[in-house]
Design an enzyme around this catalytic site. Structure first.
Site, PDB file in Angstrom:
ATOM      1  N   GLU A 113      47.636  48.580  59.512  1.00 53.84           N
ATOM      2  CA  GLU A 113      48.004  49.824  60.208  1.00 53.84           C
ATOM      3  C   GLU A 113      49.249  49.579  61.044  1.00 53.84           C
ATOM      4  O   GLU A 113      49.708  48.438  61.174  1.00 53.84           O
ATOM      5  CB  GLU A 113      46.836  50.308  61.081  1.00 53.84           C
ATOM      6  CG  GLU A 113      45.664  50.815  60.249  1.00 53.84           C
ATOM      7  CD  GLU A 113      44.465  51.250  61.058  1.00 53.84           C
ATOM      8  OE1 GLU A 113      44.546  51.309  62.295  1.00 53.84           O
ATOM      9  OE2 GLU A 113      43.434  51.517  60.446  1.00 53.84           O
ATOM     10  N   HIS A 233      48.658  60.529  68.074  1.00 48.07           N
ATOM     11  CA  HIS A 233      48.627  59.962  66.719  1.00 48.07           C
ATOM     12  C   HIS A 233      49.686  60.680  65.903  1.00 48.07           C
ATOM     13  O   HIS A 233      49.787  61.909  65.956  1.00 48.07           O
ATOM     14  CB  HIS A 233      47.239  60.158  66.096  1.00 48.07           C
ATOM     15  CG  HIS A 233      47.013  59.295  64.890  1.00 48.07           C
ATOM     16  ND1 HIS A 233      47.679  59.494  63.705  1.00 48.07           N
ATOM     17  CD2 HIS A 233      46.219  58.219  64.699  1.00 48.07           C
ATOM     18  CE1 HIS A 233      47.288  58.577  62.824  1.00 48.07           C
ATOM     19  NE2 HIS A 233      46.399  57.787  63.412  1.00 48.07           N
ATOM     20  N   ARG A 279      52.555  53.255  67.013  1.00 48.09           N
ATOM     21  CA  ARG A 279      52.229  54.679  66.980  1.00 48.09           C
ATOM     22  C   ARG A 279      53.119  55.576  67.845  1.00 48.09           C
ATOM     23  O   ARG A 279      53.525  56.651  67.434  1.00 48.09           O
ATOM     24  CB  ARG A 279      50.811  54.785  67.498  1.00 48.09           C
ATOM     25  CG  ARG A 279      49.998  55.780  66.835  1.00 48.09           C
ATOM     26  CD  ARG A 279      48.594  55.578  67.249  1.00 48.09           C
ATOM     27  NE  ARG A 279      47.833  54.998  66.165  1.00 48.09           N
ATOM     28  CZ  ARG A 279      46.528  54.804  66.239  1.00 48.09           C
ATOM     29  NH1 ARG A 279      45.875  55.088  67.339  1.00 48.09           N
ATOM     30  NH2 ARG A 279      45.894  54.305  65.213  1.00 48.09           N
ATOM     31  N   HIS A 340      45.531  61.821  70.879  1.00 46.86           N
ATOM     32  CA  HIS A 340      44.556  61.016  70.131  1.00 46.86           C
ATOM     33  C   HIS A 340      43.713  60.093  71.006  1.00 46.86           C
ATOM     34  O   HIS A 340      42.513  59.981  70.801  1.00 46.86           O
ATOM     35  CB  HIS A 340      45.326  60.187  69.100  1.00 46.86           C
ATOM     36  CG  HIS A 340      44.463  59.347  68.215  1.00 46.86           C
ATOM     37  ND1 HIS A 340      43.538  59.899  67.353  1.00 46.86           N
ATOM     38  CD2 HIS A 340      44.380  57.995  68.052  1.00 46.86           C
ATOM     39  CE1 HIS A 340      42.928  58.928  66.692  1.00 46.86           C
ATOM     40  NE2 HIS A 340      43.416  57.770  67.106  1.00 46.86           N
ATOM     41  N   ARG A 375      48.155  52.091  72.767  1.00 48.78           N
ATOM     42  CA  ARG A 375      47.152  51.231  72.122  1.00 48.78           C
ATOM     43  C   ARG A 375      47.569  50.842  70.705  1.00 48.78           C
ATOM     44  O   ARG A 375      48.039  51.689  69.938  1.00 48.78           O
ATOM     45  CB  ARG A 375      45.812  51.973  72.067  1.00 48.78           C
ATOM     46  CG  ARG A 375      44.768  51.281  71.238  1.00 48.78           C
ATOM     47  CD  ARG A 375      43.429  51.943  71.348  1.00 48.78           C
ATOM     48  NE  ARG A 375      43.373  53.251  70.750  1.00 48.78           N
ATOM     49  CZ  ARG A 375      43.120  53.495  69.467  1.00 48.78           C
ATOM     50  NH1 ARG A 375      42.905  52.488  68.629  1.00 48.78           N
ATOM     51  NH2 ARG A 375      43.053  54.724  69.019  1.00 48.78           N
TER      52      ARG A 375
HETATM   53  P1  FAD Z   1      32.820  58.196  72.033  1.00 50.37           P
HETATM   54  O1  FAD Z   1      32.559  57.638  70.700  1.00 50.37           O
HETATM   55  O2  FAD Z   1      33.769  59.310  72.142  1.00 50.37           O
HETATM   56  O3  FAD Z   1      31.437  58.672  72.641  1.00 50.37           O
HETATM   57  C1  FAD Z   1      31.398  59.376  73.863  1.00 50.37           C
HETATM   58  C2  FAD Z   1      29.987  59.865  74.064  1.00 50.37           C
HETATM   59  O4  FAD Z   1      29.834  60.361  75.384  1.00 50.37           O
HETATM   60  C3  FAD Z   1      29.581  61.013  73.151  1.00 50.37           C
HETATM   61  O5  FAD Z   1      28.278  60.761  72.721  1.00 50.37           O
HETATM   62  C4  FAD Z   1      29.604  62.235  74.078  1.00 50.37           C
HETATM   63  O6  FAD Z   1      28.742  63.264  73.700  1.00 50.37           O
HETATM   64  C5  FAD Z   1      29.156  61.597  75.369  1.00 50.37           C
HETATM   65  N1  FAD Z   1      29.518  62.341  76.576  1.00 50.37           N
HETATM   66  C6  FAD Z   1      30.749  62.644  77.045  1.00 50.37           C
HETATM   67  N2  FAD Z   1      30.653  63.300  78.223  1.00 50.37           N
HETATM   68  C7  FAD Z   1      29.339  63.416  78.490  1.00 50.37           C
HETATM   69  C8  FAD Z   1      28.597  64.020  79.547  1.00 50.37           C
HETATM   70  N3  FAD Z   1      29.185  64.641  80.577  1.00 50.37           N
HETATM   71  N4  FAD Z   1      27.252  63.955  79.491  1.00 50.37           N
HETATM   72  C9  FAD Z   1      26.603  63.363  78.462  1.00 50.37           C
HETATM   73  N5  FAD Z   1      27.267  62.771  77.432  1.00 50.37           N
HETATM   74  C10 FAD Z   1      28.602  62.810  77.450  1.00 50.37           C
HETATM   75  N6  FAD Z   1      39.713  53.625  67.054  1.00 50.37           N
HETATM   76  C11 FAD Z   1      39.724  52.480  66.342  1.00 50.37           C
HETATM   77  O7  FAD Z   1      39.643  51.392  66.909  1.00 50.37           O
HETATM   78  N7  FAD Z   1      39.811  52.530  64.979  1.00 50.37           N
HETATM   79  C12 FAD Z   1      39.898  53.693  64.275  1.00 50.37           C
HETATM   80  O8  FAD Z   1      39.947  53.702  63.059  1.00 50.37           O
HETATM   81  C13 FAD Z   1      39.903  54.907  65.029  1.00 50.37           C
HETATM   82  N8  FAD Z   1      40.022  56.105  64.385  1.00 50.37           N
HETATM   83  C14 FAD Z   1      39.910  57.251  65.127  1.00 50.37           C
HETATM   84  C15 FAD Z   1      39.930  58.492  64.470  1.00 50.37           C
HETATM   85  C16 FAD Z   1      39.744  59.658  65.177  1.00 50.37           C
HETATM   86  C17 FAD Z   1      39.766  60.990  64.467  1.00 50.37           C
HETATM   87  C18 FAD Z   1      39.544  59.603  66.588  1.00 50.37           C
HETATM   88  C19 FAD Z   1      39.328  60.866  67.368  1.00 50.37           C
HETATM   89  C20 FAD Z   1      39.559  58.384  67.243  1.00 50.37           C
HETATM   90  C21 FAD Z   1      39.743  57.209  66.527  1.00 50.37           C
HETATM   91  N9  FAD Z   1      39.740  55.969  67.160  1.00 50.37           N
HETATM   92  C22 FAD Z   1      39.776  54.817  66.425  1.00 50.37           C
HETATM   93  C23 FAD Z   1      39.430  55.872  68.578  1.00 50.37           C
HETATM   94  C24 FAD Z   1      37.944  55.526  68.719  1.00 50.37           C
HETATM   95  O9  FAD Z   1      37.202  56.213  67.728  1.00 50.37           O
HETATM   96  C25 FAD Z   1      37.401  55.893  70.079  1.00 50.37           C
HETATM   97  O10 FAD Z   1      38.260  55.420  71.078  1.00 50.37           O
HETATM   98  C26 FAD Z   1      36.040  55.253  70.263  1.00 50.37           C
HETATM   99  O11 FAD Z   1      35.180  55.644  69.212  1.00 50.37           O
HETATM  100  C27 FAD Z   1      35.459  55.643  71.593  1.00 50.37           C
HETATM  101  O12 FAD Z   1      34.136  55.189  71.643  1.00 50.37           O
HETATM  102  P2  FAD Z   1      33.285  55.473  72.934  1.00 50.37           P
HETATM  103  O13 FAD Z   1      31.917  54.965  72.656  1.00 50.37           O
HETATM  104  O14 FAD Z   1      34.004  54.979  74.116  1.00 50.37           O
HETATM  105  O15 FAD Z   1      33.274  57.071  73.071  1.00 50.37           O
HETATM  106  C1  SIN Z   2      43.620  55.759  62.150  1.00 48.27           C
HETATM  107  O1  SIN Z   2      42.815  55.567  61.239  1.00 48.27           O
HETATM  108  O2  SIN Z   2      44.813  56.036  61.972  1.00 48.27           O
HETATM  109  C2  SIN Z   2      43.142  55.706  63.553  1.00 48.27           C
HETATM  110  C3  SIN Z   2      43.104  54.326  64.007  1.00 48.27           C
HETATM  111  C4  SIN Z   2      43.015  54.248  65.495  1.00 48.27           C
HETATM  112  O3  SIN Z   2      43.003  55.242  66.206  1.00 48.27           O
HETATM  113  O4  SIN Z   2      42.965  53.107  65.970  1.00 48.27           O
END
Ligand code: FAD
Ligand code: SIN
Length: 446
Positions: A113, A233, A279, A340, A375
Site C-alpha cells: 500500500e 483517504h 496518503r 478517513h 498515518r
Molecule cells: P472501531 O472499529 O471504529 O470501533 C468503535 C466502536 O465504538 C464501535 O463498536 C462503536 O459502535 C463504538 N462506539 C463509539 N461511540 C460509542 C458510544 N458513545 N457508546 C457506545 N459505543 C460507542 N486500518 C488499517 O489498519 N487497515 C485497513 O485496511 C483499514 N481500512 C479501512 C477502511 C475503511 C473503510 C475505514 C473506515 C477504516 C479503515 N482503517 C484501516 C482504519 C481502521 O479500520 C480503524 O482505525 C480501526 O478499525 C479502528 O478500530 P477501533 O476498535 O479503534 O474502533
Molecule cells: C485501504 O485499504 O486503503 C485502507 C487502509 C488503511 O486505512 O490503512
C-alpha cells in the site's frame, strides 16, 4: 447500577481484543452503540501491516512510518508497535482470523500500500476487517466473562476528582434504548470508541465514527492531542448513490494508476513513489488536479491487469463497483478523497493509560504518538492490537491492586432540564451544518 471488573466502550478490534484478554481474569462489559459488528473495523479493506518477509525488516517499517508521519511520529512508539507486530498477528490467528495465503496455502499473501517500501500487508482478500470482526466476536461470544450490551450508548464518564491526587475514572453513564441512563462501574474503563471521520460531509467512515470517546475524555479533563491531523483517504468511490465506499490502496499496490479524466497519469509529477506515495500527498495531488481541470473526480485504472486476478483479489470492490455499472476490469474507477482517519485523540502512554487514573484509550480514539501528521496505511489495526495487549496487562494489574478496596458510589444521572425532542430535524440540521463546516473550512488542504 451495574458493576463489572472492566468496562469496555466499543466493539471494534481495540475493544474486542482487550475484552478477550481481560476476561481471562475478570468480568467484562462491552458497550456498543449499534449492533456489535458495526465498527470501522468491519469496513477495513487493505489489511494489517507487519514485517513477515525475509527481504523486509523492522527498521524499514519504522522508517516508512516515520516518513509518512512527516517528522511528527514518536520514534520510540513506532519501534515498539512495529516490533510487536508478529506477536499481534499470532494472537489474531489464535482467535480464528483467516488471512489470505499464497496458492500453496502456506506463506501469507503480502500486499502493498501507499508509503510502504515492501510487501508487508496481511489481508483477507479485500475484506480484512469483516474477517477480523467476525473472528473476534465469535471468540468473545464463547467467553462467559464477557457480556455484550448492543444498542447502548456511553454518554459520559464517571470520574472522581479528589482534593489531592489524580482524578480517577470508575465507569460511565450508559443510555439504554428505552431512554434511561444507568451508571456502569468498573475498576478499569476503556475507551475503544474509534475515530471522528463522520464529522465530515464526505468520509469513508461508518455512522458510528462520531468522536464520542474523545469528547467524553475531554469533558472529563483528560489530555487530548493532535486533533488537527485528520487523514483523508485519496480514493473513495465517486458516485451519487455510493455512500462512503472505499477503494482500497491495495488496488494501487497491485498496479492501479491514478489518472485525470483525459487519461493522463499525474502522480509522478508529485512524488517519486507516484500512485504509491504516502496518503496525504496523493490526496492533496488529486484535490489539486480536480481543481485545476474542473473535473468532479480522478480515475483509478487497473484495467491493464488480468481480469481474473482483479476479480479474485478484490471481490468486494469489484461487486460494489458493478452495482454502479462500473466494471473495474474494463473501465477506470471514478474516485475522490474523503475524511478517513483521526490521527490525534486521547493522549496515552505506552500502556494505553490516559491522564485520568483507571481510564484507558486504545485504537483510533487514542493518540499514542505512532502516526504523527499522517498515518501509514494499515498501521491502525496493528496499533489497536499492540496497545490493547499492553493496556489489558496494565488494567489487570490495577484490578489486582484495587479489587479489595470499596468502589466509589456513582450519583444517579441528573435528568433535570432535559426533554424528549419532538422534532428530529433540530438534530439533523445541526449535524448537517457541522459536517459541511468541517468539509469546507477544516478540510483536506490547510
Ligand atoms: P472501531 O472499529 O471504529 O470501533 C468503535 C466502536 O465504538 C464501535 O463498536 C462503536 O459502535 C463504538 N462506539 C463509539 N461511540 C460509542 C458510544 N458513545 N457508546 C457506545 N459505543 C460507542 N486500518 C488499517 O489498519 N487497515 C485497513 O485496511 C483499514 N481500512 C479501512 C477502511 C475503511 C473503510 C475505514 C473506515 C477504516 C479503515 N482503517 C484501516 C482504519 C481502521 O479500520 C480503524 O482505525 C480501526 O478499525 C479502528 O478500530 P477501533 O476498535 O479503534 O474502533
Ligand atoms: C485501504 O485499504 O486503503 C485502507 C487502509 C488503511 O486505512 O490503512
Amino acid at each position: 447500577m451495574k458493576r463489572f471488573d472492566f468496562l469496555v466502550i466499543g466493539s471494534g478490534i481495540a475493544g474486542l481484543s482487550f475484552a478477550l484478554r481481560a476476561a481471562q481474569k475478570g468480568t467484562v462489559a462491552v458497550i456498543t452503540k449499534k449492533d456489535r459488528a458495526e465498527a470501522a473495523t468491519n469496513y477495513a479493506q487493505g489489511g494489517i501491516a507487519c514485517v513477515m518477509a525475509d527481504d523486509d525488516s523492522f527498521s524499514r517499517h519504522v522508517e516508512d512510518t516515520l516518513t509518512a508521519g512527516d517528522g511528527l511520529c514518536h520514534e520510540k512508539v513506532v519501534r515498539r508497535v512495529v516490533e510487536h507486530g508478529p506477536e499481534a498477528i499470532e494472537s489474531l490467528i489464535k482467535w480464528g482470523v483467516n488471512f489470505t495465503r499464497d496458492e500453496n496455502g502456506k506463506a501469507f499473501d503480502l500486499g502493498r500500500e501507499g508509503g510502504h517500501t515492501a510487501r508487508r500487508i496481511l489481508h483477507t482478500k479485500d475484506y480484512t476487517g469483516r474477517e477480523v470482526e467476525r473472528a473476534l466476536i465469535a471468540a468473545a461470544k464463547k467467553n462467559a466473562n464477557i457480556s455484550f450490551y448492543d444498542n447502548h450508548y456511553a454518554v459520559d464518564l464517571l470520574v472522581r476528582y479528589p482534593f489531592e491526587g489524580e482524578a480517577e475514572c470508575f465507569g460511565a453513564y450508559i443510555l439504554h434504548t428505552g431512554g434511561q441512563i444507568e451508571p456502569f462501574t468498573a475498576t478499569a474503563t476503556v475507551l475503544a470508541t474509534g475515530g471522528a471521520g463522520k464529522v465530515y460531509l464526505y468520509t469513508s467512515n461508518p455512522d458510528i465514527a462520531t468522536g464520542d470517546g474523545i469528547a467524553m475524555a475531554y469533558r472529563a479533563g483528560a489530555k487530548v492531542a493532535n486533533l488537527e491531523f485528520m487523514q483523508f483517504h485519496p480514493t473513495c468511490l465517486y458516485h451519487p448513490y455510493a455512500k462512503n465506499f472505499l477503494i482500497s490502496e491495495a488496488v494501487r499496490g497491485e498496479g492501479g494508476v491514478l489518472k485525470r479524466a483525459d487519461g493522463v497519469s499525474f502522480m509522478e509529477r508529485y512524488h517519486p513513489m507516484a500512485s504509491l506515495a504516502p496518503r496525504d500527498i496523493v490526496a492533496r495531488a488529486i484535490d489539486a488536479e480536480i481543481k485545476k481541470t474542473g473535473s468532479d473526480c480522478a480515475f483509478l485504472d487497473i484495467t491493464h491487469r488480468d481480469p481474473a486476478f482483479v476479480r479474485e483479489r478484490f471481490p468486494a470492490i469489484y461487486q460494489k463497483c458493478l452495482e454502479f455499472d462500473i466494471d473495474m476490469t474494463k473501465t477506470p474507477i471514478p474516485v475522490v478523497p474523503a475524511a478517513h482517519y483521526t490521527c490525534g485523540g486521547v493522549a496515552t502512554d505506552l500502556e494505553g493509560k490516559t491522564t485520568i487514573g483507571g481510564l484507558y484509550a486504545i485504537g483510533e480514539v487514542s493518540f499514542t504518538g505512532l502516526h504523527g501528521a499522517n498515518r501509514l496505511a494499515s498501521n491502525s489495526l496493528l496499533e489497536a492490537l499492540v496497545f490493547s495487549k499492553a493496556a489489558a496487562k496494565s488494567a489487570l494489574d490495577l484490578h489486582r491492586e484495587k479489587s479489595s478496596l470499596p468502589s466509589p458510589e456513582p450519583d444517579p444521572w441528573d435528568y433535570a432540564g432535559t426533554t424528549d425532542s419532538d422534532e428530529e430535524v433540530v438534530i439533523t440540521q445541526n449535524w448537517d451544518e457541522i459536517r459541511r463546516f468541517m468539509w469546507n473550512y477544516v478540510g483536506l488542504v490547510r
